[in-house]
Write an enzyme that holds these catalytic residues in place. Sequence first.
Site, PDB file in Angstrom:
ATOM      1  N   HIS A  29       0.637  -1.291   0.089  1.00  0.00           N
ATOM      2  CA  HIS A  29       0.079   0.162  -0.068  1.00  0.00           C
ATOM      3  C   HIS A  29       1.005   1.358   0.001  1.00  0.00           C
ATOM      4  CE1 HIS A  29      -3.228  -2.628   2.243  1.00  0.00           C
ATOM      5  NE2 HIS A  29      -3.685  -2.506   1.244  1.00  0.00           N
ATOM      6  N   LYS A  53     -17.170  -6.419   7.002  1.00  0.00           N
ATOM      7  CA  LYS A  53     -16.117  -7.025   7.338  1.00  0.00           C
ATOM      8  C   LYS A  53     -15.917  -6.979   8.690  1.00  0.00           C
ATOM      9  CE  LYS A  53     -13.498  -6.979   3.069  1.00  0.00           C
ATOM     10  NZ  LYS A  53     -12.063  -6.164   2.465  1.00  0.00           N
ATOM     11  N   ARG A 102      -2.227  -6.286  -8.230  1.00  0.00           N
ATOM     12  CA  ARG A 102      -1.259  -7.334  -8.060  1.00  0.00           C
ATOM     13  C   ARG A 102      -1.059  -8.188  -8.991  1.00  0.00           C
ATOM     14  NH1 ARG A 102      -3.136  -8.025  -1.823  1.00  0.00           N
ATOM     15  NH2 ARG A 102      -4.752  -7.420  -3.167  1.00  0.00           N
ATOM     16  N   SER A 141      -2.972  -7.617   3.181  1.00  0.00           N
ATOM     17  CA  SER A 141      -3.196  -7.638   4.630  1.00  0.00           C
ATOM     18  C   SER A 141      -3.586  -8.725   5.100  1.00  0.00           C
ATOM     19  CB  SER A 141      -4.272  -6.364   4.789  1.00  0.00           C
ATOM     20  OG  SER A 141      -3.753  -5.061   4.459  1.00  0.00           O
TER      21      SER A 141
HETATM   22  P1  ADP Z   1      -9.922  -3.399  -0.239  1.00  0.00           P
HETATM   23  O1  ADP Z   1     -10.687  -4.362   0.990  1.00  0.00           O
HETATM   24  O2  ADP Z   1     -10.642  -2.260  -0.744  1.00  0.00           O
HETATM   25  O3  ADP Z   1      -9.278  -4.124  -1.234  1.00  0.00           O
HETATM   26  P2  ADP Z   1      -7.150  -3.370   0.611  1.00  0.00           P
HETATM   27  O4  ADP Z   1      -6.661  -2.588   1.890  1.00  0.00           O
HETATM   28  O5  ADP Z   1      -7.015  -4.784   0.782  1.00  0.00           O
HETATM   29  O6  ADP Z   1      -8.747  -2.794   0.684  1.00  0.00           O
HETATM   30  O7  ADP Z   1      -6.578  -2.710  -0.605  1.00  0.00           O
HETATM   31  C1  ADP Z   1      -6.546  -1.531  -0.982  1.00  0.00           C
HETATM   32  C2  ADP Z   1      -6.201  -1.294  -2.408  1.00  0.00           C
HETATM   33  O8  ADP Z   1      -4.685  -1.649  -2.439  1.00  0.00           O
HETATM   34  C3  ADP Z   1      -6.583  -2.539  -3.537  1.00  0.00           C
HETATM   35  O9  ADP Z   1      -6.529  -1.705  -4.820  1.00  0.00           O
HETATM   36  C4  ADP Z   1      -5.544  -3.439  -3.819  1.00  0.00           C
HETATM   37  O10 ADP Z   1      -5.353  -4.056  -4.759  1.00  0.00           O
HETATM   38  C5  ADP Z   1      -4.229  -2.479  -3.215  1.00  0.00           C
HETATM   39  N1  ADP Z   1      -3.167  -3.404  -2.649  1.00  0.00           N
HETATM   40  C6  ADP Z   1      -3.133  -4.170  -1.706  1.00  0.00           C
HETATM   41  N2  ADP Z   1      -1.869  -4.779  -1.391  1.00  0.00           N
HETATM   42  C7  ADP Z   1      -1.089  -4.466  -2.462  1.00  0.00           C
HETATM   43  C8  ADP Z   1       0.325  -4.653  -3.013  1.00  0.00           C
HETATM   44  N3  ADP Z   1       0.895  -5.452  -2.229  1.00  0.00           N
HETATM   45  N4  ADP Z   1       0.839  -4.017  -3.898  1.00  0.00           N
HETATM   46  C9  ADP Z   1      -0.164  -3.229  -4.666  1.00  0.00           C
HETATM   47  N5  ADP Z   1      -1.544  -2.885  -4.442  1.00  0.00           N
HETATM   48  C10 ADP Z   1      -2.102  -3.418  -3.492  1.00  0.00           C
END
Ligand code: ADP
Length: 185
Positions: A29, A53, A102, A141
């Site tokens: 992130h 969630k 990703r 996460s």
């Molecule tokens: P959500 O529940 O909205 O998917 P996340 O916190 O899991 O929230 O992810 C937020 C954004 O960050 C999403 O677009 C996800 O694809 C992106 N993201 C999560 N991990 C990574 C990573 N390792 N590299 C790039 N983008 C990421």
Amino acid sequence: MRRLTARKAGYFMKAAIYPGSFDPVTYGHLDIIKRAAQIFDELTVSVLNNKLKTPLFSVEERVNILKEATKDIANVKVEAFSGLLVDYAASRGIHVVIRGLRAITDFEYELQNAQTNALLSGGALDTVFLTTKLEYAYLSSSSVKEIASFKGDISMCVPGFVARKVYEKFGYESGKWGNLNEQQN
Ligand code: ADP
């Protein structure tokens, strides 16, 4: 003059929203945040208060963690939001959403979301995708939480102060990971 015309035509992008759960924020992130902040004049990282969630961290905790993790990036602000992203973006006068990609597994879900938001906003909200840095392609996460729940090492996934908070949530002392530092990879 040119700038004015572009602005009038709606092509002059300035502010963007990066929405997500960030439960907790990872180096993946943070990489997207840094890169988006270089492209846009102002980036709002928006923590989704999703009633569907059950998060490890409360919205307030996630907002505070993100504020700490991004404190050195001047044009980034962090806030919480709930409800529809299109309504929230409209209330801020923002027309661009940032999302990270990703692997192909993200693609279908993200494409559907982007198209839904475009539809719901009557074309006012566009999504810009930034591809993950290869070294963070594996990072999520949920894997951070799973590894930590089994007392595994998450120091390569999140900043040291975040790792300590994650271990605390699982009732573990972070002493075992004494070399956790605040430095980002
Ligand atoms: P959500 O529940 O909205 O998917 P996340 O916190 O899991 O929230 O992810 C937020 C954004 O960050 C999403 O677009 C996800 O694809 C992106 N993201 C999560 N991990 C990574 C990573 N390792 N590299 C790039 N983008 C990421």
